[in-house]
Design an enzyme around this catalytic site. Structure first.
Site, PDB file in Angstrom:
ATOM      1  N   CYS A 132       0.838  -1.198   0.000  1.00 58.92           N
ATOM      2  CA  CYS A 132       0.000   0.000   0.000  1.00 58.92           C
ATOM      3  C   CYS A 132       0.877   1.254   0.000  1.00 58.92           C
ATOM      4  O   CYS A 132       1.383   1.677   1.048  1.00 58.92           O
ATOM      5  CB  CYS A 132      -0.934   0.009   1.208  1.00 58.92           C
ATOM      6  SG  CYS A 132      -2.019   1.466   1.215  1.00 58.92           S
ATOM      7  N   CYS A 135      -0.271   4.150   2.352  1.00 50.86           N
ATOM      8  CA  CYS A 135       0.057   3.934   3.767  1.00 50.86           C
ATOM      9  C   CYS A 135       1.560   4.054   4.006  1.00 50.86           C
ATOM     10  O   CYS A 135       1.990   4.613   5.016  1.00 50.86           O
ATOM     11  CB  CYS A 135      -0.464   2.582   4.242  1.00 50.86           C
ATOM     12  SG  CYS A 135      -2.279   2.510   4.323  1.00 50.86           S
TER      13      CYS A 135
END
Length: 182
Positions: A132, A135
């Site tokens: 991700c 993130c």
């Protein structure tokens, strides 16, 4: 023999580099024991490999408090949720999703029970394993604002990569590969 040394023995010869990296990672003294073993445990949980998780939990239990172990588990589980959601938001071509509230409960991030930068580092490692980018960027920015060096952040990503590669090698060995010779 330590649980990590036992894990090393499960890594087949075709992944000798993984074995060597695993042992050099364990010998790394640039991180505090809590930071190091929290990274190992959170990363292991993210691999979803029972052998890797068991080895890292056993190793972590020798140097971490139960509260710190719970925080590493929390980092892995909350990032499992956030990484899926924020990767979706990032990858979806419809910009409307970026404007919508996530409506995901994640209070543990603000009160993890351990040093915030340790928890953020563990979350970054899990996010790297889960792929991700949103993130990773958010945790890296928070860590840099807290004064964590780029070398430490890179070490966390390296630890995540090595733990993930150990899990993959062990799984591949279960599919017809010859076991390790030591």
């Amino acid at each position: 023999m330590s649980s990590i040394e036992q894990l090393k023995e499960q890594i087949p010869d075709f992944a000798k580099d993984v074995r060597l990296n695993l042992m050099s990672m364990v010998a790394d003294e640039t991180l505090s024991p809590q930071r190091q073993y929290g990274l190992l445990l959170a990363s292991a949980i993210a691999t979803r490999n029972p052998a890797v998780i068991a080895a890292m939990e056993s190793a972590a239990a020798a140097v971490m408090t139960p509260v710190a172990i719970a925080a590493a588990r929390s980092a892995a589980s909350v990032m499992a949720m956030n990484n899926v959601y924020y990767r979706f938001v990032h990858l979806a071509t419809n910009p409307e999703y970026k404007m919508m509230p996530a409506r995901l409960r994640m209070n543990v991030i603000s009160n993890p029970g351990v040093d915030k930068s340790d928890f953020e580092l563990w979350s970054l490692a899990v996010s790297a394993i889960n792929g991700c980018g949103a993130c990773i960027d958010a945790h890296e920015k928070t860590l840099r604002a807290a004064g964590v060096s780029t070398e430490t952040i890179q070490t966390a990503a390296r630890f995540a990569a090595i733990v993930q590669s150990a899990a993959v090698a062990i799984e591949a060995a279960g599919h017809g590969a010859a076991p390790t010779t030591g």
